[in-house]
Design a protein around this motif. Structure first.
Motif, mmCIF file in Angstrom:
data_model
loop_
_atom_site.group_PDB
_atom_site.id
_atom_site.type_symbol
_atom_site.label_atom_id
_atom_site.label_comp_id
_atom_site.label_asym_id
_atom_site.label_seq_id
_atom_site.Cartn_x
_atom_site.Cartn_y
_atom_site.Cartn_z
ATOM 1 N N THR A 1 0.806 -1.228 0.000
ATOM 2 C CA THR A 1 0.000 0.000 0.000
ATOM 3 C C THR A 1 0.835 1.272 0.000
ATOM 4 O O THR A 1 0.391 2.305 -0.497
ATOM 5 N N ASN A 2 2.011 1.237 0.587
ATOM 6 C CA ASN A 2 2.868 2.425 0.637
ATOM 7 C C ASN A 2 4.330 1.997 0.669
ATOM 8 O O ASN A 2 4.630 0.809 0.854
ATOM 9 N N ALA A 3 5.226 2.962 0.467
ATOM 10 C CA ALA A 3 6.639 2.613 0.370
ATOM 11 C C ALA A 3 7.508 3.728 0.924
ATOM 12 O O ALA A 3 7.083 4.882 1.047
ATOM 13 N N ILE A 4 8.732 3.351 1.267
ATOM 14 C CA ILE A 4 9.779 4.299 1.668
ATOM 15 C C ILE A 4 10.934 4.137 0.686
ATOM 16 O O ILE A 4 11.417 3.023 0.451
ATOM 17 N N PHE A 5 11.348 5.230 0.099
ATOM 18 C CA PHE A 5 12.348 5.214 -0.972
ATOM 19 C C PHE A 5 13.722 5.521 -0.389
ATOM 20 O O PHE A 5 13.916 6.551 0.250
ATOM 21 N N ILE A 6 14.691 4.609 -0.619
ATOM 22 C CA ILE A 6 16.057 4.786 -0.129
ATOM 23 C C ILE A 6 16.972 5.035 -1.332
ATOM 24 O O ILE A 6 16.907 4.303 -2.327
ATOM 25 N N SER A 7 17.818 6.058 -1.248
ATOM 26 C CA SER A 7 18.720 6.359 -2.359
ATOM 27 C C SER A 7 20.066 6.822 -1.815
ATOM 28 O O SER A 7 20.205 7.148 -0.635
ATOM 29 N N ASP A 8 21.050 6.864 -2.720
ATOM 30 C CA ASP A 8 22.373 7.372 -2.344
ATOM 31 C C ASP A 8 22.714 8.662 -3.079
ATOM 32 O O ASP A 8 23.861 9.097 -3.053
ATOM 33 N N GLY A 9 21.736 9.239 -3.762
ATOM 34 C CA GLY A 9 22.006 10.494 -4.457
ATOM 35 C C GLY A 9 20.914 10.857 -5.431
ATOM 36 O O GLY A 9 19.890 10.170 -5.559
ATOM 37 N N ALA A 10 21.151 11.948 -6.142
ATOM 38 C CA ALA A 10 20.142 12.493 -7.044
ATOM 39 C C ALA A 10 19.867 11.573 -8.228
ATOM 40 O O ALA A 10 18.762 11.578 -8.780
ATOM 41 N N GLU A 11 20.872 10.776 -8.644
ATOM 42 C CA GLU A 11 20.683 9.917 -9.811
ATOM 43 C C GLU A 11 19.581 8.893 -9.566
ATOM 44 O O GLU A 11 18.701 8.704 -10.408
ATOM 45 N N ASP A 12 19.622 8.221 -8.414
ATOM 46 C CA ASP A 12 18.581 7.242 -8.093
ATOM 47 C C ASP A 12 17.226 7.917 -7.905
ATOM 48 O O ASP A 12 16.180 7.338 -8.227
ATOM 49 N N GLU A 13 17.236 9.139 -7.393
ATOM 50 C CA GLU A 13 15.977 9.828 -7.105
ATOM 51 C C GLU A 13 15.262 10.305 -8.356
ATOM 52 O O GLU A 13 14.120 10.753 -8.279
ATOM 53 N N THR A 14 15.917 10.226 -9.530
ATOM 54 C CA THR A 14 15.208 10.541 -10.775
ATOM 55 C C THR A 14 14.107 9.523 -11.058
ATOM 56 O O THR A 14 13.211 9.789 -11.862
ATOM 57 N N LEU A 15 14.181 8.374 -10.394
ATOM 58 C CA LEU A 15 13.147 7.349 -10.566
ATOM 59 C C LEU A 15 11.936 7.572 -9.662
ATOM 60 O O LEU A 15 10.956 6.829 -9.762
ATOM 61 N N LEU A 16 12.017 8.569 -8.791
ATOM 62 C CA LEU A 16 10.901 8.819 -7.866
ATOM 63 C C LEU A 16 9.558 9.005 -8.569
ATOM 64 O O LEU A 16 8.556 8.395 -8.169
ATOM 65 N N PRO A 17 9.467 9.842 -9.618
ATOM 66 C CA PRO A 17 8.156 10.002 -10.287
ATOM 67 C C PRO A 17 7.623 8.701 -10.856
ATOM 68 O O PRO A 17 6.407 8.466 -10.838
ATOM 69 N N ILE A 18 8.528 7.851 -11.365
ATOM 70 C CA ILE A 18 8.088 6.575 -11.927
ATOM 71 C C ILE A 18 7.540 5.676 -10.834
ATOM 72 O O ILE A 18 6.487 5.041 -10.988
ATOM 73 N N VAL A 19 8.232 5.613 -9.697
ATOM 74 C CA VAL A 19 7.767 4.772 -8.590
ATOM 75 C C VAL A 19 6.471 5.332 -8.010
ATOM 76 O O VAL A 19 5.534 4.583 -7.693
ATOM 77 N N VAL B 1 11.304 9.679 1.749
ATOM 78 C CA VAL B 1 12.510 9.480 0.943
ATOM 79 C C VAL B 1 13.713 9.697 1.852
ATOM 80 O O VAL B 1 13.824 10.738 2.503
ATOM 81 N N LYS B 2 14.593 8.712 1.916
ATOM 82 C CA LYS B 2 15.783 8.826 2.754
ATOM 83 C C LYS B 2 17.024 8.670 1.901
ATOM 84 O O LYS B 2 17.188 7.673 1.201
ATOM 85 N N ARG B 3 17.884 9.678 1.958
ATOM 86 C CA ARG B 3 19.138 9.631 1.218
ATOM 87 C C ARG B 3 20.261 9.220 2.178
ATOM 88 O O ARG B 3 20.433 9.821 3.234
ATOM 89 N N ILE B 4 21.020 8.217 1.772
ATOM 90 C CA ILE B 4 22.128 7.713 2.571
ATOM 91 C C ILE B 4 23.402 8.470 2.181
ATOM 92 O O ILE B 4 23.853 8.388 1.033
ATOM 93 N N VAL B 5 23.970 9.217 3.109
ATOM 94 C CA VAL B 5 25.189 9.978 2.886
ATOM 95 C C VAL B 5 26.304 9.348 3.722
ATOM 96 O O VAL B 5 26.180 9.240 4.944
ATOM 97 N N VAL B 6 27.379 8.939 3.058
ATOM 98 C CA VAL B 6 28.489 8.286 3.735
ATOM 99 C C VAL B 6 29.453 9.344 4.257
ATOM 100 O O VAL B 6 29.920 10.198 3.498
ATOM 101 N N GLN B 7 29.750 9.292 5.537
ATOM 102 C CA GLN B 7 30.697 10.229 6.127
ATOM 103 C C GLN B 7 32.123 9.739 5.876
ATOM 104 O O GLN B 7 32.418 8.554 6.047
ATOM 105 N N GLN B 8 32.987 10.669 5.468
ATOM 106 C CA GLN B 8 34.360 10.314 5.150
ATOM 107 C C GLN B 8 35.326 11.142 5.979
ATOM 108 O O GLN B 8 34.985 12.226 6.452
ATOM 109 N N SER B 9 36.521 10.631 6.100
ATOM 110 C CA SER B 9 37.540 11.364 6.827
ATOM 111 C C SER B 9 38.128 12.456 5.946
ATOM 112 O O SER B 9 37.954 12.452 4.736
ATOM 113 N N ALA B 10 38.855 13.377 6.555
ATOM 114 C CA ALA B 10 39.400 14.499 5.794
ATOM 115 C C ALA B 10 40.398 14.039 4.738
ATOM 116 O O ALA B 10 40.488 14.617 3.651
#
Length: 378
Positions: free
Chosen positions: A100-118, A127-136
């Protein structure tokens, strides 16, 4: 009510790197796939996307919400082909499961271009975007450039023009004609920029996929499309050689660029028409083999023939009235050719329209009759 946690791998890193087929359904299978991808390529962000989806799934389960996680992967040819593969997987999954409903997980804008289709198929709650933290240190310029050049999408855009320039320059140096290197390099880079600017990589990728599919399925379109490509290459070479001959004898300033372009059309138009007709004939043969052929499939061939007549007649007339050296007919004959070509093109186009219209009416009547029969059976 059941909630679906959707993870997207648009460029199919799961299949290309970890050899994992999609869709990947369930918590355990997704964790296994993410571990396999992270083992092969620890720097790929898609594994973090899946782990982020699993984390969201755990939160939903802790709140007593009935939820499931699924990962859809596309294709390395990011765009139409990859999106179509994801859509096919999504539609098949939704048909088999009550979501009946969904939660959309992505790692950036490229995957989120599919949002209208879904969203056109299921309600998206979040919609939750996964951002990886990196060291300096990892965020240094060297690291960014190194990973950027390892990305095929970036490396092809950057290295292909440089590689073409160096290769063309070397070829003209071997031919003892360094002056021609400027022309060749300008033409190659211009063609590449037009190719990228008009986004022609998607149509070529679709053509490659269709050719590959027709080859493995034993379809006639593979043979006829190959013939069409060869004819198109021959036509382009004939046109280029003819243009070069006139350009070297008189120059573009003498004949005029419009006249030279008209010469190219005049000597190549029927080659291109025959090439397209071969491709259409192969398509019609395969449709006939699969019992999907109808007369309206002939209409594109008629329209192409009509366009060929128009371009041939118009180019012949333009070259004749411009007293072009290669034109052998008199203006009186050329105007007759032009008139005949216009009349012939109109007749052929009307025949194509008539066939298409009659076939559409026939299809409509057939559907109505079939619907009545099905209704009477019920």
């Amino acid at each position: 009510m059941r909630t679906l946690v959707i993870c997207i791998d648009r460029d199919n890193d799961l299949g290309e790197k970890a050899n994992v087929s999609s869709p990947i359904i369930g918590r355990e299978d997704n964790i296994k796939a993410a571990v396999e991808l992270a083992t092969v390529d620890p720097e790929d962000s898609d594994s973090n996307t899946i782990f982020g989806g699993v984390n969201v799934l755990n939160e939903l389960h802790s709140k007593g919400i009935d939820a499931e996680i699924v990962t859809f992967a596309g294709d390395k040819n990011v765009g139409i082909i990859s999106d179509q593969k994801i859509v096919v997987q999504l539609d098949a999954f939704l048909e088999e499961n009550d979501i009946t409903n969904a939660i959309f997980i992505s790692d950036g804008a490229e995957d989120e271009t599919l949002l209208p289709i879904v969203q056109s198929r299921i309600k998206i709650d979040s919609v939750k975007r996964i951002v990886v933290q990196q060291s300096a240190n990892l965020e240094s310029t060297y690291y960014i450039l190194k990973n950027a050049f390892n990305d095929p999408k970036i490396s092809q855009t950057f290295f292909v023009p440089i590689g073409l320039t160096a290769l063309i320059y070397a070829i003209f140096l071997l031919a003892n004609y360094p002056e021609g290197a400027i022309i060749g390099i300008s033409a190659a880079i211009g063609a590449y920029m037009l190719y990228r600017g008009f986004n022609l990589d998607q149509p070529f990728a679709l053509l490659r996929e269709r050719m590959k599919g027709s080859f493995y399925e034993g379809q006639m379109t593979f043979v006829t499309n190959t013939i069409a490509i060869i004819l198109a290459v021959i036509a382009t070479m004939i046109g280029a050689i003819t243009l070069w001959k006139y350009f070297t004898t008189g120059g573009g300033w003498y004949y005029g660029l419009i006249t030279l372009f008209t010469v190219f059309i005049n000597v190549t138009v029927w080659w291109y028409v025959i090439a397209i007709l071969f491709a259409n004939i192969g398509k019609m043969v395969d449709l006939k083999r699969n019992d999907h052929f109808s007369l309206k499939d002939v209409s594109p061939s008629l329209f192409i023939t009509a366009m060929g007549l128009l371009f041939w007649g118009a180019s012949t007339y333009i070259l004749t009235i411009g007293a072009f050296p290669g034109a052998t007919d008199s203006p009186n004959f050329s105007i007759q050719y032009f008139i005949y070509s216009v009349v012939g093109a109109i007749i052929i186009a009307l025949a194509g329209i008539k066939i298409s219209q009659n076939e559409s009416i026939y299809d409509t009547k057939r559907k109505i009759t079939k619907g009545k029969k099905d209704k009477n059976k019920n």
